[in-house]
Design an enzyme around this catalytic site. Structure first.
Site, PDB file in Angstrom:
ATOM      1  N   ARG B  20      15.701  52.656 -10.064  1.00 52.70           N
ATOM      2  CA  ARG B  20      16.850  51.896  -9.538  1.00 52.70           C
ATOM      3  C   ARG B  20      17.891  51.658 -10.624  1.00 52.70           C
ATOM      4  O   ARG B  20      19.094  51.744 -10.385  1.00 52.70           O
ATOM      5  CB  ARG B  20      16.379  50.582  -8.914  1.00 52.70           C
ATOM      6  N   GLU B  68      22.026  43.544   7.168  1.00 57.22           N
ATOM      7  CA  GLU B  68      21.873  44.975   6.934  1.00 57.22           C
ATOM      8  C   GLU B  68      22.409  45.826   8.081  1.00 57.22           C
ATOM      9  O   GLU B  68      22.890  46.937   7.867  1.00 57.22           O
ATOM     10  CB  GLU B  68      20.401  45.301   6.676  1.00 57.22           C
ATOM     11  N   PHE B  93      14.489  47.092   4.205  1.00 57.58           N
ATOM     12  CA  PHE B  93      15.652  46.559   4.906  1.00 57.58           C
ATOM     13  C   PHE B  93      16.572  47.690   5.388  1.00 57.58           C
ATOM     14  O   PHE B  93      17.387  47.480   6.285  1.00 57.58           O
ATOM     15  CB  PHE B  93      16.383  45.536   4.047  1.00 57.58           C
ATOM     16  N   HIS B 118      12.865  49.834  -4.029  1.00 60.51           N
ATOM     17  CA  HIS B 118      11.630  49.155  -3.647  1.00 60.51           C
ATOM     18  C   HIS B 118      10.855  49.862  -2.544  1.00 60.51           C
ATOM     19  O   HIS B 118      10.490  49.258  -1.537  1.00 60.51           O
ATOM     20  CB  HIS B 118      11.924  47.700  -3.238  1.00 60.51           C
ATOM     21  N   ASP B 126       5.633  41.449  -4.827  1.00 59.64           N
ATOM     22  CA  ASP B 126       6.242  40.916  -3.595  1.00 59.64           C
ATOM     23  C   ASP B 126       5.299  41.041  -2.403  1.00 59.64           C
ATOM     24  O   ASP B 126       5.383  40.270  -1.454  1.00 59.64           O
ATOM     25  CB  ASP B 126       7.541  41.654  -3.254  1.00 59.64           C
ATOM     26  N   ARG B 176      11.118  50.719  -8.004  1.00 61.35           N
ATOM     27  CA  ARG B 176      11.239  49.434  -8.667  1.00 61.35           C
ATOM     28  C   ARG B 176      10.744  49.435 -10.107  1.00 61.35           C
ATOM     29  O   ARG B 176      11.383  48.876 -10.993  1.00 61.35           O
ATOM     30  CB  ARG B 176      10.465  48.368  -7.905  1.00 61.35           C
TER      31      ARG B 176
HETATM   32  C1  LIG Z   1      16.249  40.910   5.698  1.00 58.50           C
HETATM   33  C2  LIG Z   1      16.211  40.592   4.244  1.00 58.50           C
HETATM   34  N1  LIG Z   1      17.194  41.034   3.445  1.00 58.50           N
HETATM   35  C3  LIG Z   1      17.162  40.780   2.116  1.00 58.50           C
HETATM   36  C4  LIG Z   1      16.136  40.062   1.546  1.00 58.50           C
HETATM   37  C5  LIG Z   1      16.062  39.859   0.041  1.00 58.50           C
HETATM   38  N2  LIG Z   1      16.194  38.442  -0.312  1.00 58.50           N
HETATM   39  C6  LIG Z   1      15.137  37.664  -0.638  1.00 58.50           C
HETATM   40  S1  LIG Z   1      15.562  36.076  -0.966  1.00 58.50           S
HETATM   41  C7  LIG Z   1      17.212  36.403  -0.673  1.00 58.50           C
HETATM   42  C8  LIG Z   1      18.230  35.317  -0.768  1.00 58.50           C
HETATM   43  C9  LIG Z   1      17.972  34.319   0.305  1.00 58.50           C
HETATM   44  O1  LIG Z   1      18.902  33.285   0.214  1.00 58.50           O
HETATM   45  P1  LIG Z   1      18.635  31.944   1.017  1.00 58.50           P
HETATM   46  O2  LIG Z   1      18.320  32.308   2.427  1.00 58.50           O
HETATM   47  O3  LIG Z   1      19.801  31.067   0.801  1.00 58.50           O
HETATM   48  O4  LIG Z   1      17.303  31.382   0.383  1.00 58.50           O
HETATM   49  P2  LIG Z   1      17.130  30.232  -0.715  1.00 58.50           P
HETATM   50  O5  LIG Z   1      18.445  29.908  -1.293  1.00 58.50           O
HETATM   51  O6  LIG Z   1      16.583  29.089   0.045  1.00 58.50           O
HETATM   52  O7  LIG Z   1      16.159  30.787  -1.687  1.00 58.50           O
HETATM   53  C10 LIG Z   1      17.390  37.750  -0.353  1.00 58.50           C
HETATM   54  C11 LIG Z   1      18.680  38.381  -0.074  1.00 58.50           C
HETATM   55  C12 LIG Z   1      15.123  39.625   2.419  1.00 58.50           C
HETATM   56  N3  LIG Z   1      14.068  38.955   1.953  1.00 58.50           N
HETATM   57  N4  LIG Z   1      15.195  39.884   3.743  1.00 58.50           N
END
Ligand SMILES: Cc1ncc(C[n+]2csc(CCOP(=O)(O)OP(=O)(O)O)c2C)c(N)n1
Ligand SMILES: Cc1ncc(C[n+]2csc(CCOP(=O)(O)OP(=O)(O)O)c2C)c(N)n1
Ligand SMILES: [Mg+2]
Ligand SMILES: [Mg+2]
Lengths: 302, 325, 325, 302
Positions: B20, B68, B93, B118, B126, B176
Site C-alpha cells: 500500500r 463507499e 469495503f 488490506h 483487525d 497491508r
Molecule cells: C464501511 C466502513 N468503511 C470504513 C471503515 C474504516 N474505519 C474504521 S473506524 C473509521 C472512522 C470512524 O469514525 P467514527 O464513526 O466517527 O468513529 P469514532 O470517532 O467513534 O471512532 C473508519 C473510516 C469501516 N470500519 N467501515
C-alpha cells in the site's frame, strides 16, 4: 408522540435506582482496560474507545436488561456496537460488569483470544452481532428490535454508532425503515466526538444539523453531554417513554476522553500502536497507581 | 519461457515497504506527470497509501467520507468528465460497492482504477471482519474487469503505472503488511502476463500478492529435496495468462496455486478454468479454505490457515504424487 | 450412478411456471407449517414471487423499501431473534448488499436464506443492467455460504424446502422466465448432491438453472449423432459434488458445464476446481463469455450469447475431440 | 445562501426565452412515444415514464445546454436519468428534440435496438450514464458536477430521481457529499409521484417530510407542481441563482399522468405488458387521432 406515564411501563423498563459513583467506576475500568488491550495488541483505536466509555457504562450499568450477562436469555435487551472498532471498550465494560475476565479482555487481537479486533458474535455471544464494517450493526439492531417485537417480547435493541459512521447510506436506510415501523423499542446512541479516522467530520463531510436530520427522518432526537452520567441516564429514561417512534441520543463527546494527550488530538483517532510509555502515561492519567501499572496491563485489576 | 536475466528474482528476504505504501508513493509520482489522475478516498487514506498522493496533490484528492457506494459511482462520473479516478479503500469495503463498480463503472466501460488495500489474512489484528477473502473472485466475475494483485513494492509500482496507462476498469489489490522484496528491478510488467521467477520442471507454483515470496521460499525447500519447481508471479488474475499456464502444464504436469484469498473462485479458480480449457493436469490450491480469518499477526495467521512456504511445498509434493505416470 | 427410475427425467417440453413463481408458492406453503419463516422484500415482491407469501402471511412479510443493504443486515438481526428470514430481491440487487451478506450473515453464521430472482440473460428485456452474471461467483467466495440454483418448478420447491430445513446461510437463484419442466416428481433433493438426469459415457454435461433443460435437449442432439451424454442437474454450486464429478470425469473423460452466468468463477469455476483437485480432464464452459447482456427475449439472447442446446452440443463435440486418447 | 443577480450569470446559464406551447408539445410527444415503445417491447414501466414527461420536456426543451444534442461537447450540461426504468420517456424526449429517430425510439427493448430497457451509455451516449439500479445515477451525476467544476467548465449536472429511489442510502451519501462540496452546479429533480413499484411510498416506507430531509442534508429545496411547465421553469431559474449549494426540485406529479386509466392506478406502476387496445386507448387519450394510431406505434410521427 404519546408519552406513557412511568407507572404504566412494564417492569423491565422501569427506571432503576442508579448509583452514579458505580457507573463512574465502570467507565474508568472500561477506559483502563481498553488502553491495556490496545497496548498489548500493538494496534487498535483508542480515541473512539475512550469517547464511548461513559455511554457504555450507563448502558450496561443502568439501562440494559441482561440479567447475569446471559446472552441466551430471550427477553434480554440487545446491544450492538455498530462502531465495532471500539471493541476494546466493549470488552472493558464487560470485564467491569464481571461478565468477562479482565485478563481475557486485555488479550485483544491475539490469535487465540476471543477478543477479536472487532466484536465477533461466534467468539463472544454478548456481541450480539459481528461488526467492523460501519453501518451494518445499526441495521442488525433494527432487525432485532423488529424481531423481538414480532415475537411479543418486551426486549429493546440498542446500537452505538460513530459520527463518521453516519456518512454511510445504510444508516439512513435503516433510519427511514425504523421510523416507518414505529420501532419505539429501538434506541440509537451517537458517540458524537466530532472526529473520524482522518480529520473532523466538519472537514471530511459535515453532519450538521445532525438532530434535524434525524428528526426529518422521523426519529425522536435528544442531545446530551455524553460524559455526563446523569444526563445520559436521563436521556435513556426519556427515550423509554417515547412509544410511537425510535429515539436517537446524540451524545456530544470528546475523542480520547480521559487521556489528556489523546483528547481531540488527531493522531490517536485511527488504529495506532501504543508504546509502553504512552500506555503508562494513559493509565496514570486514568488514575492507576504507579505501582499497579503492570497489573492493569495484564488485566489484574482486583 | 526461461526467466530473462534482467528479471532474475533476488529473494532479498528483508521486509521493506508494504504494497500500500509502494502504491501510494508510485501514484503520487505518476500524478506529477499525469494531470488526469484524481484519487478518491473514504476516510482511510492513511491506511491505503493514498495519503502520499494527498500530500503532493491536494487539489486532486477527493475525500468522500465513509460512503463507499457513492464514492464508487461518483468515480464513474469523474471518468466521464475526463479524469482518471483511482478509488481507494480496504478490499472489504470495495465489496460493499461492487454493484456500483459493476453497473456505473464496468457496464459503462469507465476508465476507473479501484485499488483495494488490506486484502486477505495479511490484514492481521483487525480480524475476520476486515480480511477480504472474496474480492478476487467477485471482481473477476464482472465482465470486462481486469484484476491485478502484484507481489512486491517494485511490482506494485510497475503495476499501477501499467494500470494508469491501460484504458479500462481495473481492480487491484495492494497489501497491508511489510512485503518481502522480490524484484531488484521490474521494467517488464505487462497486464495479462505471468512472470516466471524461477524455472523448474517438476511442478509449477502460480502465486500472487504476498504468496509470491512464500512460493519462492517453498521452491527453496523443495530444491533441498531435489525437486525443481517453477515459480510464477501471476500478478494479473484476469485476463489469466493461458499461454503460460498451458506451457507450464505441459512441461511440469503439476500445478500449485497460492493466494491470500478463499481457495474458491480466485487465482485458483482462474488457473483451474484455464487448465481444464487448454491442458488439464492435477492442481492443488493453497489459500484460505472457505473459512473466515481472525485476529493475529500476519505470520501467525499464515501458519494457522496454511499459507506458509512449507504449506506450499507440501501442496507441491501432494500434486507431484498425483501426476499421471 | 445410473439415474434412479423415480427421478427419470421427462423432458415435457412445455413452458410452465417460472422458478420465481414456484419459489413463492412453495414458500407460502412451507410457512403454513413453519412459523419461523419471515420474508423480506425491497419493493419488488411481484417480481420475486414473494407476493404469494405476502397474500397468505401478511404479518410475516416485511416490506423494507428500496434499501437492499439495510434489508440484508436486518435479516441477520431477525435471525438472531429466532426467525428464519428469507431475503428476496433481484440477483443484481443482492450483489448490492453482498458485504452485508458477508459480515452480518455469513461471518456471524446467521440462518438467513437469500433468494435472488432475475439471474442471467434469462431476465430478457430489462437489459444488461439487470442481468446478473456475477452472483454465483461472488456469493460462492463467501466462506460458509451455500449456493443453490435449481432447474425447474419442482426442483425449486424441493430446494426451498431443503434450504429452510438447513441451518445456515444460503444464496439461491430462482429465474424470471417460464421454465421448461424437467421433473415429474422431485422428492430426493439433497443439498450438495448433483442429480444425474441422463446417463451416457462419452461426455458429461453439468448444468444448473435454465441450462439444465437445454443440456437435456443438447443430449438429444448428440444422441442423434451417436454420442452418449450424461446430463447432471448440479443444483448445488457450493459445496460442489466432488464425488460425482470425479466419477463422471473417470467415466466420460470430458466435461461440459452450462450456466446462465459469466463463464468465469461460477459453476464452471467450481467444476474446474474440483476436476483439477480430484481427477483432471478436458472441460468446456458454456455461459456468457465475460460480456454484459442486453435487452431481448430470453430465447433470442440465448442464441446471441451461445447458451442454447446446439451451443452446448457443440461444446460437447469440442471437448470430446480433446479427450486424451 | 447568496443570490446572484441574473445579469451577472454566465451566458450559458442565462434564462432562455421559453415557449410553453413548444414545451407542452415536447411533453406530449414524449408520452406518446413512451407508450408506443412499451407496447412494442411487451414490457416496460409506463407509470413513471408518464409522470416525468413534463419534467423532461422542460429540462431538454429549455434548461439543458446540449447544443445539437452533441454528447461529445465537453461544455455540455449532463443529464442522468437515475430512475433508469423511465427510459421510454428518455428516448421519447430525445426523439421529440430531433436527436433520435422516433422510429428507433419505439424499438425499445428489442435485441438489436440501441434503446435498451434501461439507458446504456455505450449504446446511446446522451444517456451519460448506464442506469437501472436505483441510486447510482445520482452519484454519477455528482461525480460529473465535481469533475466539470475541477476542470473549470461551466457545465451543470442534472439527475432525475424517483421518490421510491430516495429509500436507497446511496442517495443520502451523495446528498451529504454534494452539500459538503457546495456543488451548486448540481440539480436533482425528484419525480414525486407518491408511488413506487408496489404501493404508495407512504405504505412502503414513508418519505415525508421530504423537503425537510433535503434541507437537513444541506440542500436548497424547492417544491413545485411537476406538471406545471411555468412552475418547473421557474424552479430551474431559481436553482441557477443558488451558488453556494446544490438544489433539489421536488416535483409533485401524478403517476401515469395523461392516460386516465393509468393515473394513480397501482397496476401500471411496475413493468407491464400493454395490449393493443390498452396502447390505443392511451394514445387516444394523449391526443393521437384515431387514424394515426398505427403511425405513432411505429414512430412515424411526422
Ligand atoms: C464501511 C466502513 N468503511 C470504513 C471503515 C474504516 N474505519 C474504521 S473506524 C473509521 C472512522 C470512524 O469514525 P467514527 O464513526 O466517527 O468513529 P469514532 O470517532 O467513534 O471512532 C473508519 C473510516 C469501516 N470500519 N467501515
Ligand atoms: C437498487 C434497485 N432496487 C430495486 C429496483 C427495482 N425497481 C425498479 S422501478 C422500482 C420502483 C421505483 O419507484 P420510484 O423511484 O418511485 O419510481 P417511479 O415512481 O418514478 O417509477 C423498483 C423497486 C431497482 N431498479 N434498483
Ligand atoms: Mg467520531
Ligand atoms: Mg415514484
Amino acid at each position: 408522540m404519546t408519552l406513557l406515564a412511568a407507572e404504566t411501563l412494564p417492569e423491565t423498563l422501569a427506571p432503576h435506582a442508579v448509583s452514579f459513583p458505580y457507573l463512574a467506576s465502570l467507565a474508568v475500568t472500561t477506559r483502563r482496560l481498553a488502553i491495556a488491550g490496545i497496548f498489548n495488541a500493538g494496534s487498535g483505536h483508542p480515541g473512539g474507545s475512550l469517547s464511548s466509555a461513559d455511554l457504555l457504562a450507563a448502558l450496561y450499568g443502568a439501562e440494559l436488561y441482561i440479567p447475569g450477562g446471559d446472552a441466551t436469555n430471550p427477553v434480554r435487551d440487545r446491544f450492538v456496537l455498530s462502531k465495532g472498532h471500539a471493541a476494546p471498550a466493549l470488552y472493558g465494560i464487560w470485564a467491569a460488569m464481571g461478565w468477562l475476565s479482565p485478563e481475557e479482555a486485555v488479550t485483544l487481537r491475539h490469535r487465540d483470544s476471543r477478543c477479536q479486533g472487532h466484536p465477533h458474535v461466534l467468539d463472544l455471544p454478548l456481541s450480539e452481532a459481528s461488526t467492523g464494517s460501519l453501518g451494518q450493526g445499526f441495521s442488525v439492531a433494527i432487525g432485532m428490535a423488529l424481531g423481538t417485537r414480532m415475537k411479543g417480547l418486551s426486549s429493546r435493541a440498542y446500537a452505538l454508532l460513530g459520527d463518521g459512521e453516519l456518512q454511510e447510506g445504510e444508516v439512513w436506510e435503516g433510519a427511514m425503515f425504523a421510523a416507518h415501523h414505529d420501532l419505539s423499542n429501538l434506541l440509537a446512541v451517537i458517540d458524537y466526538n466530532k472526529l473520524q479516522s482522518d480529520d473532523l467530520n466538519a472537514n471530511i463531510c459535515g453532519l450538521e444539523p445532525l438532530a434535524s436530520k434525524w428528526r426529518a427522518f422521523g426519529w425522536h432526537a435528544i442531545e446530551i453531554d455524553g460524559h455526563d452520567l446523569p444526563e445520559i441516564i436521563g436521556a435513556f429514561a426519556a427515550a423509554s417513554r417515547v412509544t410511537d417512534r425510535p429515539t436517537v441520543v446524540i451524545a456530544h463527546t470528546v475523542k480520547g476522553k480521559g487521556v489528556p494527550y489523546m483528547e481531540n488530538e488527531a493522531p490517536w483517532h485511527g488504529s495506532v500502536k501504543l508504546t509502553r510509555d504512552q500506555a503508562s502515561e494513559a493509565l496514570l492519567a486514568l488514575g492507576v497507581a504507579a505501582d499497579r501499572l503492570e497489573d492493569w496491563i495484564h488485566g489484574r485489576i482486583a | 519461457m526461461a526467466a530473462s536475466p534482467n528479471a532474475a528474482p533476488q529473494l532479498i528476504g528483508t521486509s521493506g515497504d508494504s504494497l500500500r505504501e509502494a502504491f501510494g508513493k508510485a501514484l503520487a509520482d505518476l500524478a506529477d506527470r499525469d494531470p488526469r489522475i484524481v484519487v478518491l478516498d473514504a476516510d482511510i487514506a492513511g491506511g491505503t497509501g493514498a495519503h502520499h498522493f494527498r500530500t503532493r496533490h491536494r487539489d486532486r484528492f477527493i475525500q468522500c467520507g465513509i460512503a463507499e457506494q457513492n464514492m464508487m459511482a461518483m468515480a464513474a462520473g469523474l471518468a466521464a468528465t475526463g479524469h482518471v479516478p483511482v478509488v481507494t479503500t480496504f478490499a472489504v469495503f470495495c465489496l460493499r460497492a461492487i454493484e456500483q463498480a459493476r453497473l456505473s463503472i464496468a457496464y459503462a466501460r469507465r476508465n476507473v482504477k479501484i485499488v483495494a488495500s488490506h486484502p486477505g489474512i495479511d490484514v492481521g489484528p483487525d480480524g475476520g471482519s476486515a480480511q477480504a477473502l472474496e474480492d478476487l473472485a467477485a471482481f473477476r466475475a464482472i465482465p470486462g474487469m481486469t484484476v491485478l494483485s502484484p507481489a512486491d513494492p517494485l511490482d506494485m509500482a510497475a503495476a499501477i503505472e501499467a494500470a494508469i496507462a491501460f484504458d479500462g476498469p481495473i481492480y487491484m489489490r495492494t497489501g497491508r503488511s511489510p512485503a518481502t522484496r522480490i524484484y531488484e528491478r521490474r521494467d517488464d510488467f505487462e497486464i495479462g502476463k505471468g512472470h516466471v521467477l524461477r524455472d523448474g520442471k517438476d511442478v509449477a507454483i502460480i502465486a500472487c500478492g504476498v504468496e509470491v515470496a512464500r512460493a519462492l521460499a517453498a521452491a527453496d525447500l523443495l530444491a533441498n529435496d531435489g525437486i525443481a519447481a517453477s515459480v510464477v508471479n501471476m500478478a494479473t488474475i484476469k485476463p489469466i495468462d493461458h499461454a503460460l499456464l498451458e506451457e507450464l502444464s505441459a512441461r511440469t504436469g503439476a500445478i500449485v496455486t497460492a493466494e491470500d484469498h478463499n481457495t474458491l473462485g480466485g487465482l485458483g479458480g482462474a488457473v483451474a478454468e484455464s487448465l481444464a480449457l487448454h491442458r488439464p493436469c492435477p492442481a492443488e490450491f493453497v489459500g484460505v479454505r472457505d473459512q473466515f480469518g481472525r485476529s493475529g499477526e500476519p505470520g501467525e495467521l499464515a501458519e494457522l490457515f496454511g499459507l506458509t512456504a512449507p504449506a506450499i511445498a507440501a501442496a507441491a509434493r501432494r500434486v507431484i504424487a498425483r501426476k499421471s505416470p
